[in-house]
Design an enzyme around this catalytic site. Structure first.
Site, short mmCIF file in Angstrom:
data_model
loop_
_atom_site.label_atom_id
_atom_site.label_comp_id
_atom_site.label_asym_id
_atom_site.label_seq_id
_atom_site.Cartn_x
_atom_site.Cartn_y
_atom_site.Cartn_z
N HIS A 201 0.84 -1.21 0.00
CA HIS A 201 0.00 0.00 0.00
C HIS A 201 0.87 1.26 0.00
CE1 HIS A 201 -2.81 -2.91 2.09
NE2 HIS A 201 -3.57 -2.46 1.13
N GLN B 98 -18.18 -6.41 -1.36
CA GLN B 98 -17.30 -7.22 -2.21
C GLN B 98 -16.94 -8.55 -1.57
OE1 GLN B 98 -14.21 -3.96 -2.14
NE2 GLN B 98 -12.80 -5.67 -2.26
O1 PAF Z 1 -8.04 -3.59 -3.57
C1 PAF Z 1 -8.68 -3.27 -2.55
O2 PAF Z 1 -8.13 -3.10 -1.46
C2 PAF Z 1 -10.19 -3.09 -2.65
O3 PAF Z 1 -10.74 -3.99 -3.55
C3 PAF Z 1 -10.60 -1.65 -3.00
C4 PAF Z 1 -10.10 -1.25 -4.37
C5 PAF Z 1 -10.05 -0.69 -1.95
C6 PAF Z 1 -12.12 -1.53 -3.01
O4 PAF Z 1 -12.67 -1.87 -1.78
#
Ligand code: PAF
Length: 281
Positions: free
Chosen positions: A37, A61
């Site tokens: 990140h 998701q």
């Molecule tokens: O890749 C991720 O961490 C997630 O899928 C995102 C893009 C933040 C969407 O919740």
């Protein structure tokens, strides 16, 4: 570094930055931040004047039975890391900010079916609709000039590029290469579910991808190359969902000898499902 959770608070900052002519970059995350990140934030800093990171564990998701409930939430540590990385604003919305209307009344943004129906989408039905829905909401709320996504989630990256191209968001998508541990394991928040023995075994995922790519480049038929990668994973104790060589642009099936490909894999070690991918050429 400022932290905001509400729409109005966010807009008061982003509107000011727009008036000042600042180029803003969004780094969307679900928190539990690691070096992967922070590489996104670093890439953003090179191209934008102001960096906004979002932290939101998006319920839509995750399917029932997946790890939404136990997904690691480490807000204080995340804020410290973002501040050190030079982030300007952290957006930490709650559910009522991201989804003011309940399921059944809320707008859902469907991911492009050709990209979302295969590989991860075939194994996690509905997952990418949840991703496109939350990313569209983040884009609408933050209104960035640039949004940064890791290549670790390669299929997600293609789906988000399509979202932007098809719906006409004036946002440049900046992809960032995967950050790996020294053994080759891709950095992921889910690595911390692994015990020590599983963590040692998990390096086989990167080895399997490299072996598959090498087999393809030495002329093996696609199915043989994919099987050789899957065999490496099985020997290491993985249950394999897929090892697949696909066109890098649209995940279509490659022709023999074709270039511009990507090898992608997903496999489970115990309860932990890992994904990774590499360019073939
Ligand atoms: O890749 C991720 O961490 C997630 O899928 C995102 C893009 C933040 C969407 O919740």
């Amino acid at each position: 570094m400022q932290q905001v959770s509400g729409r109005e608070e966010l807009w008061s900052v982003t509107r000011r930055w727009k008036r000042e002519g600042r180029v803003t970059a969004l780094v969307p995350t679900m928190g539990n931040l690691h070096a992967g990140h922070l590489a996104l934030v670093e890439a953003a800093r090179k191209v934008a004047d102001r960096i906004i990171a979002s932290i939101y564990v998006n319920p839509t998701q995750f399917a029932a039975g997946e790890d939404f409930g136990r997904y690691p939430r480490t807000l204080q540590k995340d804020l410290e890391k973002l501040e050190s990385a030079g982030c300007d604003l952290v957006f930490t919305p709650g559910d009522s900010t991201m989804y003011p209307f309940p399921e059944g009344e809320a707008v859902v943004v469907a991911a492009a079916p050709d990209l979302a129906g295969v590989l991860e989408g075939a194994h996690r039905p509905g997952h990418f609709d949840g991703v496109t829905t939350v990313v569209a909401r983040l884009f609408n709320l933050v209104n960035p000039d640039i949004a940064v996504f890791g290549e670790k989630d390669y299929q997600q990256l293609l789906i988000i590029k399509r979202l932007v191209d098809d719906l006409g968001y004036p946002i440049h998508i900046l992809p960032v290469p995967t950050v790996r541990e020294c053994g080759g394991l891709a950095m992921s928040s889910r690595n911390q579910y692994l015990d020590t023995a599983q963590h040692d075994a998990a390096v086989a995922l990167n080895r399997a991808l490299r072996d598959t790519a090498t087999a393809w480049k030495s002329g093996a038929p696609q199915s043989e190359a994919e099987k050789s990668g899957a065999a490496i994973l099985e020997v290491a104790g993985f249950d394999v969902d897929y090892v697949a060589i696909r066109k890098a642009t649209n995940l279509g099936m490659p022709e023999p000898g074709e270039s511009g490909l990507r090898v992608l894999a997903a496999a489970r070690l115990g309860q932990t499902r890992l994904i990774d991918n590499l360019p073939v050429n």
